[in-house]
Motif scaffolding. Sequence first.
Motif, PDB file in Angstrom:
ATOM      1  N   GLU A 138       0.825  -1.217   0.000  1.00 31.01           N
ATOM      2  CA  GLU A 138       0.000   0.000   0.000  1.00 31.01           C
ATOM      3  C   GLU A 138       0.854   1.260   0.000  1.00 31.01           C
ATOM      4  OE1 GLU A 138      -4.175  -0.972   2.294  1.00 31.01           O
ATOM      5  OE2 GLU A 138      -2.523  -0.214   3.491  1.00 31.01           O
ATOM      6  N   GLY A 139       2.140   1.089   0.274  1.00 34.96           N
ATOM      7  CA  GLY A 139       3.033   2.245   0.341  1.00 34.96           C
ATOM      8  C   GLY A 139       3.050   2.922   1.692  1.00 34.96           C
ATOM      9  N   ASP A 140       2.488   2.268   2.710  1.00 32.60           N
ATOM     10  CA  ASP A 140       2.448   2.853   4.057  1.00 32.60           C
ATOM     11  C   ASP A 140       3.727   2.466   4.803  1.00 32.60           C
ATOM     12  OD1 ASP A 140       1.937   3.820   6.570  1.00 32.60           O
ATOM     13  OD2 ASP A 140       0.045   2.746   6.845  1.00 32.60           O
ATOM     14  N   MET A 141       4.819   3.115   4.432  1.00 33.05           N
ATOM     15  CA  MET A 141       6.107   2.767   5.017  1.00 33.05           C
ATOM     16  C   MET A 141       6.242   3.248   6.453  1.00 33.05           C
ATOM     17  SD  MET A 141       7.135   0.854   2.729  1.00 33.05           S
ATOM     18  CE  MET A 141       8.721   0.420   3.427  1.00 33.05           C
ATOM     19  N   ALA A 142       5.451   4.232   6.864  1.00 35.67           N
ATOM     20  CA  ALA A 142       5.488   4.663   8.267  1.00 35.67           C
ATOM     21  C   ALA A 142       5.000   3.528   9.164  1.00 35.67           C
ATOM     22  CB  ALA A 142       4.646   5.917   8.466  1.00 35.67           C
ATOM     23  N   THR A 143       3.926   2.854   8.764  1.00 35.36           N
ATOM     24  CA  THR A 143       3.432   1.708   9.538  1.00 35.36           C
ATOM     25  C   THR A 143       4.385   0.531   9.399  1.00 35.36           C
ATOM     26  OG1 THR A 143       1.136   2.429   9.340  1.00 35.36           O
ATOM     27  CG2 THR A 143       1.502   0.088   9.801  1.00 35.36           C
ATOM     28  N   ALA A 144       4.895   0.297   8.195  1.00 36.69           N
ATOM     29  CA  ALA A 144       5.835  -0.803   7.987  1.00 36.69           C
ATOM     30  C   ALA A 144       7.072  -0.621   8.865  1.00 36.69           C
ATOM     31  CB  ALA A 144       6.232  -0.899   6.518  1.00 36.69           C
ATOM     32  N   GLU A 145       7.531   0.624   8.995  1.00 37.34           N
ATOM     33  CA  GLU A 145       8.689   0.883   9.850  1.00 37.34           C
ATOM     34  C   GLU A 145       8.402   0.469  11.288  1.00 37.34           C
ATOM     35  OE1 GLU A 145      11.401   4.467  11.719  1.00 37.34           O
ATOM     36  OE2 GLU A 145       9.642   4.989  10.519  1.00 37.34           O
ATOM     37  N   LEU A 146       7.249   0.863  11.795  1.00 39.28           N
ATOM     38  CA  LEU A 146       6.895   0.509  13.173  1.00 39.28           C
ATOM     39  C   LEU A 146       6.836  -1.005  13.341  1.00 39.28           C
ATOM     40  CD1 LEU A 146       4.163   3.217  13.749  1.00 39.28           C
ATOM     41  CD2 LEU A 146       6.362   3.068  14.940  1.00 39.28           C
ATOM     42  N   LEU A 147       6.169  -1.684  12.414  1.00 35.19           N
ATOM     43  CA  LEU A 147       6.045  -3.137  12.512  1.00 35.19           C
ATOM     44  C   LEU A 147       7.401  -3.825  12.382  1.00 35.19           C
ATOM     45  CD1 LEU A 147       2.840  -3.687  10.341  1.00 35.19           C
ATOM     46  CD2 LEU A 147       3.005  -3.710  12.846  1.00 35.19           C
ATOM     47  N   SER A 148       8.285  -3.278  11.562  1.00 31.05           N
ATOM     48  CA  SER A 148       9.580  -3.920  11.315  1.00 31.05           C
ATOM     49  C   SER A 148      10.467  -3.972  12.551  1.00 31.05           C
ATOM     50  CB  SER A 148      10.323  -3.208  10.185  1.00 31.05           C
ATOM     51  OG  SER A 148      10.845  -1.964  10.603  1.00 31.05           O
ATOM     52  N   ALA A 149      10.142  -3.215  13.577  1.00 39.70           N
ATOM     53  CA  ALA A 149      10.944  -3.224  14.808  1.00 39.70           C
ATOM     54  C   ALA A 149      10.656  -4.443  15.677  1.00 39.70           C
ATOM     55  CB  ALA A 149      10.690  -1.945  15.607  1.00 39.70           C
ATOM     56  N   MET A 150       9.563  -5.157  15.386  1.00 45.81           N
ATOM     57  CA  MET A 150       9.253  -6.343  16.185  1.00 45.81           C
ATOM     58  C   MET A 150      10.335  -7.395  15.987  1.00 45.81           C
ATOM     59  SD  MET A 150       5.142  -6.898  15.907  1.00 45.81           S
ATOM     60  CE  MET A 150       5.318  -7.583  14.290  1.00 45.81           C
ATOM     61  N   PRO A 151      10.835  -7.983  17.068  1.00 49.15           N
ATOM     62  CA  PRO A 151      11.875  -9.009  16.904  1.00 49.15           C
ATOM     63  C   PRO A 151      11.307 -10.324  16.362  1.00 49.15           C
ATOM     64  CG  PRO A 151      11.326  -8.715  19.220  1.00 49.15           C
ATOM     65  CD  PRO A 151      10.572  -7.667  18.463  1.00 49.15           C
ATOM     66  N   TYR A 152      10.013 -10.558  16.558  1.00 54.50           N
ATOM     67  CA  TYR A 152       9.353 -11.788  16.114  1.00 54.50           C
ATOM     68  C   TYR A 152       7.851 -11.550  16.100  1.00 54.50           C
ATOM     69  CZ  TYR A 152       8.965 -12.041  21.171  1.00 54.50           C
ATOM     70  OH  TYR A 152       8.731 -11.714  22.481  1.00 54.50           O
ATOM     71  N   TRP A 153       7.122 -12.440  15.436  1.00 44.76           N
ATOM     72  CA  TRP A 153       5.665 -12.374  15.438  1.00 44.76           C
ATOM     73  C   TRP A 153       5.154 -12.911  16.770  1.00 44.76           C
ATOM     74  CZ3 TRP A 153       3.818  -9.349  11.958  1.00 44.76           C
ATOM     75  CH2 TRP A 153       4.398  -9.265  10.692  1.00 44.76           C
ATOM     76  N   PRO A 154       4.146 -12.285  17.359  1.00 39.75           N
ATOM     77  CA  PRO A 154       3.676 -12.697  18.690  1.00 39.75           C
ATOM     78  C   PRO A 154       2.702 -13.878  18.649  1.00 39.75           C
ATOM     79  CG  PRO A 154       2.471 -10.762  17.973  1.00 39.75           C
ATOM     80  CD  PRO A 154       3.500 -11.055  16.909  1.00 39.75           C
ATOM     81  N   VAL A 155       3.166 -14.982  18.078  1.00 38.02           N
ATOM     82  CA  VAL A 155       2.364 -16.201  17.993  1.00 38.02           C
ATOM     83  C   VAL A 155       3.260 -17.397  18.269  1.00 38.02           C
ATOM     84  CG1 VAL A 155       0.642 -15.300  16.363  1.00 38.02           C
ATOM     85  CG2 VAL A 155       2.733 -16.360  15.493  1.00 38.02           C
ATOM     86  N   GLY A 156       2.632 -18.526  18.479  1.00 30.52           N
ATOM     87  CA  GLY A 156       3.368 -19.763  18.670  1.00 30.52           C
ATOM     88  C   GLY A 156       2.624 -20.899  17.998  1.00 30.52           C
ATOM     89  N   LEU A 157       3.062 -22.119  18.247  1.00 32.85           N
ATOM     90  CA  LEU A 157       2.425 -23.310  17.689  1.00 32.85           C
ATOM     91  C   LEU A 157       2.004 -24.233  18.810  1.00 32.85           C
ATOM     92  CD1 LEU A 157       4.878 -24.328  14.821  1.00 32.85           C
ATOM     93  CD2 LEU A 157       2.650 -23.222  14.579  1.00 32.85           C
ATOM     94  N   ASP A 158       0.843 -24.874  18.633  1.00 31.16           N
ATOM     95  CA  ASP A 158       0.477 -25.909  19.593  1.00 31.16           C
ATOM     96  C   ASP A 158       1.070 -27.225  19.119  1.00 31.16           C
ATOM     97  OD1 ASP A 158      -1.194 -26.934  17.584  1.00 31.16           O
ATOM     98  OD2 ASP A 158      -3.051 -26.291  18.557  1.00 31.16           O
ATOM     99  N   GLY A 159       0.795 -28.303  19.849  1.00 35.12           N
ATOM    100  CA  GLY A 159       1.374 -29.603  19.527  1.00 35.12           C
ATOM    101  C   GLY A 159       0.964 -30.151  18.173  1.00 35.12           C
ATOM    102  N   ALA A 160      -0.162 -29.645  17.653  1.00 32.79           N
ATOM    103  CA  ALA A 160      -0.655 -30.108  16.353  1.00 32.79           C
ATOM    104  C   ALA A 160      -0.177 -29.207  15.204  1.00 32.79           C
ATOM    105  CB  ALA A 160      -2.176 -30.162  16.372  1.00 32.79           C
ATOM    106  N   GLY A 161       0.672 -28.248  15.497  1.00 34.91           N
ATOM    107  CA  GLY A 161       1.184 -27.369  14.458  1.00 34.91           C
ATOM    108  C   GLY A 161       0.257 -26.220  14.082  1.00 34.91           C
ATOM    109  N   ARG A 162      -0.740 -25.954  14.933  1.00 36.79           N
ATOM    110  CA  ARG A 162      -1.655 -24.839  14.680  1.00 36.79           C
ATOM    111  C   ARG A 162      -1.131 -23.584  15.359  1.00 36.79           C
ATOM    112  NH1 ARG A 162      -5.564 -29.128  16.170  1.00 36.79           N
ATOM    113  NH2 ARG A 162      -4.991 -28.427  18.242  1.00 36.79           N
ATOM    114  N   TRP A 163      -1.327 -22.450  14.692  1.00 36.40           N
ATOM    115  CA  TRP A 163      -0.915 -21.174  15.277  1.00 36.40           C
ATOM    116  C   TRP A 163      -1.744 -20.896  16.525  1.00 36.40           C
ATOM    117  CZ3 TRP A 163       3.510 -19.738  13.566  1.00 36.40           C
ATOM    118  CH2 TRP A 163       3.864 -19.919  12.237  1.00 36.40           C
ATOM    119  N   THR A 164      -1.057 -20.432  17.568  1.00 34.64           N
ATOM    120  CA  THR A 164      -1.756 -20.059  18.809  1.00 34.64           C
ATOM    121  C   THR A 164      -1.313 -18.685  19.254  1.00 34.64           C
ATOM    122  OG1 THR A 164      -0.037 -21.055  20.197  1.00 34.64           O
ATOM    123  CG2 THR A 164      -1.919 -22.441  19.602  1.00 34.64           C
TER     124      THR A 164
END
Length: 164
Positions: A138-164
């Motif tokens: 979309e060209g929204d680099m101001a938002t992309a900049e903010l998001l790019s500072a995250m060290p990782y995505w705030p999710v994990g996996l359960d034992g069945a490989g589903r995102w949690t």
Amino acid sequence: MTPKYMTEEGMNDGIARLLVAPRDLALSGATVVYLSPARGEASAAHRALFAKYRKELKKVLDEAIEWWAYRNESLEEELGSAKQARVANWAEFPAGPVSDPNTVAVIRKYWLACAELNAKEAPPVGPESFLLQWVVDEGDMATAELLSAMPYWPVGLDGAGRWT
């Protein structure tokens, strides 16, 4: 666009890192979408969900930016230096404004919603593309900049490989 919170190289590295990060979990059973459609080629349901995400993300990012600025001002009063305040703020919250828990919660909420929608709608969209690549597109680099500072995505996996 000149990044406000980091160097352009740092922003681009963060974007690239986050866009490939889920692939690290493929061997653990994670459902990984290796080639996501562009937003215009995604299902109507994915596009509608993205519109909701952008609206909610804007609200929490606006609040997170205010919180970040307030912290910088408070630390500057305490430490007597704008530079020391910025360094202290980043040291305590290395993801910058997106360290805000409400922002993290919105990102996680829409990652999981996208993954759930993928089970019902084709073509599937990688949640990382949904959350970040479509913002870049979309060209929204101001938002992309903010998001790019995250060290990782705030999710994990359960034992069945589903995102949690």
